[in-house]
Design an enzyme around this catalytic site. Structure first.
Site, mmCIF file in Angstrom:
data_model
loop_
_atom_site.group_PDB
_atom_site.id
_atom_site.type_symbol
_atom_site.label_atom_id
_atom_site.label_comp_id
_atom_site.label_asym_id
_atom_site.label_seq_id
_atom_site.Cartn_x
_atom_site.Cartn_y
_atom_site.Cartn_z
ATOM 1 N N GLU A 60 0.832 -1.214 0.000
ATOM 2 C CA GLU A 60 0.000 0.000 0.000
ATOM 3 C C GLU A 60 0.859 1.254 0.000
ATOM 4 O O GLU A 60 0.547 2.224 -0.693
ATOM 5 C CB GLU A 60 -0.957 0.007 1.199
ATOM 6 C CG GLU A 60 -2.050 -1.048 1.131
ATOM 7 C CD GLU A 60 -2.956 -0.890 -0.086
ATOM 8 O OE1 GLU A 60 -2.983 0.203 -0.676
ATOM 9 O OE2 GLU A 60 -3.617 -1.872 -0.458
ATOM 10 N N TYR A 143 -5.968 6.897 3.978
ATOM 11 C CA TYR A 143 -6.186 5.852 2.972
ATOM 12 C C TYR A 143 -5.487 4.544 3.362
ATOM 13 O O TYR A 143 -6.088 3.472 3.371
ATOM 14 C CB TYR A 143 -5.698 6.291 1.586
ATOM 15 C CG TYR A 143 -5.524 5.091 0.702
ATOM 16 C CD1 TYR A 143 -6.629 4.458 0.169
ATOM 17 C CD2 TYR A 143 -4.263 4.518 0.509
ATOM 18 C CE1 TYR A 143 -6.500 3.293 -0.570
ATOM 19 C CE2 TYR A 143 -4.122 3.363 -0.234
ATOM 20 C CZ TYR A 143 -5.245 2.760 -0.770
ATOM 21 O OH TYR A 143 -5.118 1.599 -1.472
ATOM 22 N N ASP A 161 -9.704 5.976 -1.934
ATOM 23 C CA ASP A 161 -8.646 6.582 -2.732
ATOM 24 C C ASP A 161 -9.303 7.319 -3.896
ATOM 25 O O ASP A 161 -10.525 7.376 -4.004
ATOM 26 C CB ASP A 161 -7.628 5.541 -3.207
ATOM 27 C CG ASP A 161 -8.192 4.650 -4.298
ATOM 28 O OD1 ASP A 161 -9.415 4.655 -4.504
ATOM 29 O OD2 ASP A 161 -7.403 3.950 -4.951
ATOM 30 N N CYS A 214 -13.263 2.446 -14.857
ATOM 31 C CA CYS A 214 -13.807 3.790 -14.628
ATOM 32 C C CYS A 214 -12.650 4.755 -14.400
ATOM 33 O O CYS A 214 -12.514 5.379 -13.358
ATOM 34 C CB CYS A 214 -14.752 3.761 -13.428
ATOM 35 S SG CYS A 214 -15.725 5.267 -13.208
ATOM 36 N N CYS A 221 -16.804 2.591 -20.495
ATOM 37 C CA CYS A 221 -18.169 2.351 -20.001
ATOM 38 C C CYS A 221 -18.807 1.132 -20.681
ATOM 39 O O CYS A 221 -19.700 0.505 -20.111
ATOM 40 C CB CYS A 221 -19.034 3.597 -20.198
ATOM 41 S SG CYS A 221 -18.412 5.051 -19.306
ATOM 42 N N CYS A 224 -18.225 -1.676 -18.485
ATOM 43 C CA CYS A 224 -18.454 -1.430 -17.057
ATOM 44 C C CYS A 224 -19.724 -2.114 -16.563
ATOM 45 O O CYS A 224 -20.796 -1.942 -17.151
ATOM 46 C CB CYS A 224 -18.552 0.068 -16.790
ATOM 47 S SG CYS A 224 -18.766 0.444 -15.039
ATOM 48 N N CYS A 230 -25.424 3.796 -13.673
ATOM 49 C CA CYS A 230 -24.542 4.932 -13.423
ATOM 50 C C CYS A 230 -25.249 6.256 -13.712
ATOM 51 O O CYS A 230 -25.694 6.518 -14.834
ATOM 52 C CB CYS A 230 -23.296 4.809 -14.293
ATOM 53 S SG CYS A 230 -22.108 6.142 -14.042
#
Length: 350
Positions: A60, A143, A161, A214, A221, A224, A230
């Site tokens: 991370e 985060y 994030d 995204c 899209c 997606c 959406c």
DNA sequence: TGTCCACGTCT
DNA sequence: AAGACGTGGAC
């Protein structure tokens, strides 16, 4: 779609720019994201069931600001050499900085080592479970603390994030981007969207969707799973004229020059660390900071004795600052910040 | 070729 | 609380 009343809303607080969201929509989106993630998650090593909390924390921190492809090889090397916090805490900082390689923001490497020492000394060499204790570690912010709590320990945390914020903003609020600063109100709003179960899959899935589908510039899209759900797509993907894309100045900045200086030190240390002598791994400050016009024949000989990679790294510094005054000042800064140290013969990694 | 981009933490 | 912090790959 469920046929529950769509006027029912979550108990999320009213938040400027962040609408209340019908519970039924939330449930649909949660299911779509979690199912998509189960089929499309990249097989990354830190997602393996046996990945240690420490390995996830390291991943991370490395992934802050840095794409996965660049993180992977360095993460493998780090885990091989320093499988627990105590192992990293015991390493020479020079080894840590060299193993950090060109991930960027080398201060992150030093902070990670400080965090390793804190975990080894104060937490029994175990990465803490609690977000507030994680937050107290150097280099660990909101985060990263949430990500470790969620991904390493399965705690229900609000992992926010930029990817997650963008996905949630588009799907539920029809906005292209979220403003730069993350507010407490937005975190509460996003927290109300985290499911009671499968929250790890939700957190990881929302991040993965933002990273792969995204995306900020060219969202795919057509691929997606949320396209039909959406709000941003339904609104015709409106661009937000208030969003000013920040383009950080880079050419000519101190940051660029500092990076070039650090590369000299890493390269020299890596190639010359064949003896314990200070001299072997030090680079004469003079070779970096003397104005080009003042370089002598002796200097040229000294340069000629160095390997080509080191010479090239030095030339890169000199190209950015032929005058040498900025370089001299930045070396002072690097020493002050613990990224470099002075020796009797010049400058080297700490 | 260069310009743009990523975007968490600390101060 | 706006700005500093590094790098390399995408376009």
């Amino acid at each position: 779609m469920t046929h529950r009343r769509t006027t029912q809303v979550t108990r999320a607080p009213q938040t400027p720019g962040l609408p209340p969201v019908p519970q039924a929509r939330v449930a649909d989106v949660q299911r779509l994201v979690i199912d998509w993630f189960s089929r499309n998650a990249r097989p990354l090593p830190w997602r393996e069931p046996d990945a240690s909390a420490w390995s996830i924390l390291v991943c991370e921190v490395m992934s802050q600001q840095t794409p996965v492809a660049r993180v992977l090889p360095r993460w493998r090397e780090w885990m091989r050499r320093w499988p627990s916090p105590a192992d990293l805490a015991a390493a020479p900082p020079s080894d840590v900085l060299i193993a950090w390689d060109s991930l960027g923001y080398p201060r992150r490497a030093l902070r990670l080592q400080e965090t390793a020492a804190a975990i080894a000394d104060r937490h029994g060499n175990q990465v803490p479970h609690e977000e507030d204790r994680l937050l107290a570690l150097p280099g660990v912010g909101a985060y990263t603390a949430a990500a470790v709590a969620s991904f390493a320990y399965g705690r229900r945390a609000v992992v926010l994030d930029v990817n997650v914020r963008r996905v949630l903003g588009r799907v539920f609020a029809a906005v292209e981007h979220r403003p730069a600063s993350l507010t407490a109100a937005e975190k509460r709003w996003a927290g109300a969207l985290v499911p009671a179960r499968e929250h790890v899959e939700w957190n990881a899935g929302a991040m993965e969707l933002g990273a792969l589908i995204c995306t900020a510039r060219n969202p795919d899209c057509d691929s997606c799973p949320l396209a039909d759900a959406c709000a941003w797509v339904a609104a015709g993907k409106p661009s937000d004229p208030t969003v000013v894309r920040r383009t950080q100045a880079w050419a000519g900045t101190d940051r660029q020059l500092r990076g070039a200086i650090m590369k000299v030190l890493r390269t020299a240390h890596d190639e010359l660390a064949t003896s314990d002598e200070e001299q072997a791994v030090s680079i004469s400050t003079h070779l970096l900071t003397a104005p080009t016009a003042e370089l002598t024949a002796d200097d040229a000989e000294a340069l000629a004795r160095l390997s080509e990679p080191i010479r090239k790294a030095i030339a890169a510094v000199r190209d950015l600052d032929a005058d040498g005054t900025r370089t001299a000042r930045l070396i002072d800064d690097l020493v002050r910040d613990g990224l470099a140290s002075r020796s009797s013969t010049g400058i080297r990694l700490p």
